[in-house]
Design a protein around this motif. Structure first.
Motif, mmCIF file in Angstrom:
data_model
loop_
_atom_site.group_PDB
_atom_site.id
_atom_site.type_symbol
_atom_site.label_atom_id
_atom_site.label_comp_id
_atom_site.label_asym_id
_atom_site.label_seq_id
_atom_site.Cartn_x
_atom_site.Cartn_y
_atom_site.Cartn_z
ATOM 1 N N VAL A 90 0.822 -1.218 0.000
ATOM 2 C CA VAL A 90 0.000 0.000 0.000
ATOM 3 C C VAL A 90 0.855 1.267 0.000
ATOM 4 O O VAL A 90 1.957 1.302 0.535
ATOM 5 N N SER A 91 0.266 2.316 -0.614
ATOM 6 C CA SER A 91 0.845 3.664 -0.552
ATOM 7 C C SER A 91 0.144 4.438 0.565
ATOM 8 O O SER A 91 -0.869 3.979 1.100
ATOM 9 N N ALA A 92 0.651 5.624 0.823
ATOM 10 C CA ALA A 92 0.026 6.498 1.813
ATOM 11 C C ALA A 92 -1.338 6.967 1.296
ATOM 12 O O ALA A 92 -1.543 7.082 0.093
ATOM 13 N N THR A 139 -1.431 12.269 1.441
ATOM 14 C CA THR A 139 -0.667 12.280 2.702
ATOM 15 C C THR A 139 0.806 12.650 2.506
ATOM 16 O O THR A 139 1.363 13.451 3.273
ATOM 17 N N THR A 140 1.447 12.070 1.485
ATOM 18 C CA THR A 140 2.892 12.327 1.324
ATOM 19 C C THR A 140 3.145 13.811 1.069
ATOM 20 O O THR A 140 4.046 14.415 1.665
ATOM 21 N N ASP A 141 2.318 14.421 0.197
ATOM 22 C CA ASP A 141 2.457 15.864 -0.069
ATOM 23 C C ASP A 141 2.211 16.660 1.218
ATOM 24 O O ASP A 141 2.921 17.624 1.510
ATOM 25 N N GLY A 167 3.565 7.711 6.356
ATOM 26 C CA GLY A 167 2.296 7.712 5.608
ATOM 27 C C GLY A 167 1.855 6.304 5.249
ATOM 28 O O GLY A 167 0.686 5.925 5.426
ATOM 29 N N GLU A 168 2.785 5.506 4.805
ATOM 30 C CA GLU A 168 2.461 4.140 4.396
ATOM 31 C C GLU A 168 2.116 3.269 5.612
ATOM 32 O O GLU A 168 1.323 2.337 5.519
ATOM 33 N N GLN A 169 2.709 3.602 6.761
ATOM 34 C CA GLN A 169 2.405 2.826 7.974
ATOM 35 C C GLN A 169 0.930 2.972 8.347
ATOM 36 O O GLN A 169 0.272 2.033 8.778
ATOM 37 N N GLY A 215 11.769 7.315 -3.524
ATOM 38 C CA GLY A 215 11.447 8.317 -4.556
ATOM 39 C C GLY A 215 9.952 8.316 -4.807
ATOM 40 O O GLY A 215 9.286 7.281 -4.643
ATOM 41 N N ARG A 216 9.427 9.483 -5.213
ATOM 42 C CA ARG A 216 7.977 9.629 -5.371
ATOM 43 C C ARG A 216 7.431 8.566 -6.330
ATOM 44 O O ARG A 216 8.023 8.277 -7.363
ATOM 45 N N GLY A 217 6.307 8.008 -5.948
ATOM 46 C CA GLY A 217 5.682 6.964 -6.773
ATOM 47 C C GLY A 217 6.307 5.592 -6.570
ATOM 48 O O GLY A 217 5.970 4.631 -7.268
ATOM 49 N N GLY A 218 7.202 5.476 -5.570
ATOM 50 C CA GLY A 218 8.022 4.269 -5.423
ATOM 51 C C GLY A 218 7.304 3.009 -4.951
ATOM 52 O O GLY A 218 7.881 1.917 -4.998
ATOM 53 N N SER A 219 6.049 3.115 -4.531
ATOM 54 C CA SER A 219 5.353 1.903 -4.064
ATOM 55 C C SER A 219 5.177 0.872 -5.171
ATOM 56 O O SER A 219 5.121 -0.330 -4.899
ATOM 57 N N ASP A 220 5.063 1.349 -6.403
ATOM 58 C CA ASP A 220 4.947 0.391 -7.519
ATOM 59 C C ASP A 220 6.185 -0.506 -7.525
ATOM 60 O O ASP A 220 6.094 -1.722 -7.723
#
Ligand code: ADP
Ligand code: ASP
Ligand code: MG
Length: 404
Positions: free
Chosen positions: A40-42, A46-48, A73-75, A149-154
Motif C-alpha cells: 500500500v501507498s500512503a 498524505t505524502t504531499d 504515511g504508508e504505515q 522516490g515519489r511513486g516508489g510503491s509500484d
C-alpha cells in the motif's frame, strides 16, 4: 494455489470507504485460494501533506529526517487496511518495509532496493495470513528508514513479486489501465489492453506517472508481468509484458514532463573536448542531462543547450557558473518554463514519417519546437511550458482521434 501481489495506490485507500473496498478485493482474492501479499501507498495526498508540514518547520530538513517522516504515511494505510481485513474476519498482518526485508542503498529520499529478503513474509503466508507491506520504504545499512522516490510503491510491489516469484502482480490505481495519454487530461485517451516493457518504460520515464519507471525496469529484468487496473471498476486492465500479441502500434502513447529546465552555455569555443568537459563536470556531480542540442560553430564559437531535472537546475548553474570562464565560454542562459512532450511506440522504428506527423500537429497548433530528441521508439520535443497541454492534445488528436 497462486501467489498474488496486489498494490494499491494512494487514491485507492484515501478514506475509510476506499480502505473497505480494498479489503474486499484482497479478501476475495484470498477466498479464491490464493496467497496474497498487499503493498500500500500512503492515503490520498498524505505524502504531499507531510512534505508541507516539514517545510513549515524547517525547509532545509535533512533527507534522513524527511524519510523518517514520509515513511509514516504508508504505515498508516497498512495498519488501517489490516484492521479492515480483521473486521471482515480474515487472518492478516501488516509489516513495515524493514520487517518485510527491504534492504536499500543509503541515499535518503531516492534509495534503490538492493535486496528483498522475504523470509518474514513467507512465514506469515505459511501461517495463512494475508500480508500487508508498506510500499515506498526500506532500511539501509545504518538501520535507518529510507524512501524510494515519489511513486516508489509500484517498485516495492514488483520487488516483492520478483523476490517471491509471484504468479501475478497487480497494480491497482484510480484509472482503468495505461492509456494513450493521461485520461484525466485528454478525454479522447484510449485504454491499451497490452503494452511492452520497453514502451511502458519510456512512457513512465517521459512523464506518465501511472507506473514508477523503476518498477517497469525491474519487471522487465525479472520477467514479472504486470496488470494495471482500477480498484473502483474492477474491469480487466492493461498487461505490461515483454512481447505483445497484437500488431505493434505505430505509437501507443503521448506523455508530458513539466519537471525539467533548459540550460544553454553560450559562446563555447568551437574546438574539440569542450562538450566532454561540460558534461563530465555535470556527471561528476550526479546531474543527469537529457536532451542535448549543439549549434553549428560560427565565428569560432557555438552554443550547447541541454535539459536537466528542474530540481537539479540550481546545482547545475552553480557548477557551470564557476566553470564557463575556465573553458572560455561567454555566458549561461536558463529557462525553467519548458515542457517535454513525447510520443512512444515500437512501431515507429519501421515507419518513416512519424516525426513529420508529430511536428505537423505542433505546427497546426502554432507551437514552436525548441529542441528535438529521438530514439528508436520515442520522439521528444521541448516546448514552452504554457503550450504543454495544447501540444499533448494536438499530437494525441493527430495519432489517435483521426478516424473516430
Ligand atoms: P496511484 O496513487 O494509484 O499510484 P498515480 O497518481 O501515481 O496513482 O498514477 C495514476 C495517475 O496517472 C492517473 O490518475 C492519471 O491521471 C495519470 N496518468 C498519466 N499518464 C497516464 C497514462 N498514459 N495512462 C494512465 N494514467 C496516466
Ligand atoms: N506515497 C508515495 C508518494 O506519494 C509513494 C507512492 O505513492 O507510490 O510518492
Ligand atoms: Mg503512483
Amino acid at each position: 494455489m497462486a501467489l498474488v501481489v496486489q498494490k494499491f495506490g494512494g487514491s485507492s485507500v484515501k478514506d475509510a470507504e476506499h480502505v473497505m473496498n480494498v479489503a474486499d478485493i484482497v479478501t476475495s482474492t484470498y477466498k479464491n485460494g490464493n496467497q496474497v501479499v498487499v503493498v500500500v501507498s500512503a492515503q490520498g495526498d498524505t505524502t504531499d501533506d507531510l512534505i508541507d508540514k516539514a517545510k513549515e518547520i524547517n525547509p532545509n530538513a535533512s533527507k534522513r529526517e524527511m524519510d523518517m517522516l514520509l515513511s509514516s504515511g504508508e504505515q498508516i494505510s497498512a495498519s488501517l487496511l489490516a484492521m479492515a481485513i480483521e473486521k471482515l474476519g480474515y487472518p492478516v498482518v501488516s509489516l513495515l518495509g524493514w520487517q518485510a526485508g527491504f534492504l536499500t542503498t543509503t541515499t535518503y529520499g531516492n534509495a534503490r532496493i538492493k535486496r528483498v529478503n522475504p523470509e518474514r513474509i513467507r512465514k506469515e503466508l505459511d501461517k495463512k495470513n494475508i500480508v500487508i507491506v508498506t510500499g515506498f520504504q526500506g532500511v539501509n545499512r545504518y538501520d535507518d528508514m529510507t524512501t524510494l522516490g515519489r511513486g516508489g510503491s509500484d517498485t516495492s510491489a514488483v520487488a516483492i513479486a520478483a523476490a517471491m516469484h509471484a504468479d501475478l502482480c497487480q497494480i491497482y490505481t484510480d484509472v482503468e489501465g495505461v492509456y494513450t495519454a493521461d485520461p484525466r487530461k485528454i478525454p479522447g485517451a484510449k485504454k491499451l489492453d497490452e503494452i511492452t516493457y520497453d514502451e511502458m518504460l519510456e512512457l513512465a520515464t517521459l512523464g506518465a506517472q501511472v507506473l514508477h519507471n523503476r518498477s517497469v525496469e525491474m519487471a522487465k529484468k525479472y520477467h514479472i508481468e504486470l496488470e494495471v487496473l482500477s480498484s473502483l471498476t474492477r474491469k480487466p486492465g492493461t498487461i505490461v509484458k515483454e512481447d505483445i500479441k497484437v500488431e505493434k502500434m505505430l505509437i501507443n502513447g503521448v506523455a508530458k514532463d513539466d519537471n525539467i529546465a533548459r540550460i544553454s552555455v553560450i559562446g563555447v569555443p568551437d574546438k574539440p573536448g569542450l562538450a566532454f568537459k561540460i558534461f563530465s563536470k555535470l556527471s561528476a556531480k550526479n546531474i543527469n542531462v537529457d536532451i542535448i542540442l549543439q549549434s553549428i560553430g560560427r565565428n569560432g564559437t557555438k552554443d550547447i543547450s541541454f535539459t536537466v531535472d528542474k530540481d537539479k537546475m540550481d546545482a547545475a548553474v552553480e557548477l557551470l557558473n564557476s566553470y564557463i570562464e575556465v573553458i572560455g565560454a561567454t555566458g549561461l542562459v536558463t529557462d525553467s518554463n519548458v515542457a517535454k512532450v513525447s510520443i512512444v511506440g515500437a512501431g515507429m522504428e519501421s515507419h518513416p514519417g512519424v516525426a513529420a506527423d508529430m511536428f505537423e500537429a505542433l505546427f497546426s497548433a502554432n507551437i514552436n519546437i525548441q529542441m528535438i530528441a529521438t530514439s528508436e521508439i520515442k520522439i521528444s520535443v521541448l516546448i514552452d511550458k504554457q503550450e504543454g497541454a495544447r501540444a499533448v492534445q494536438a499530437i494525441h488528436a493527430k495519432f489517435f482521434e483521426m478516424n473516430d
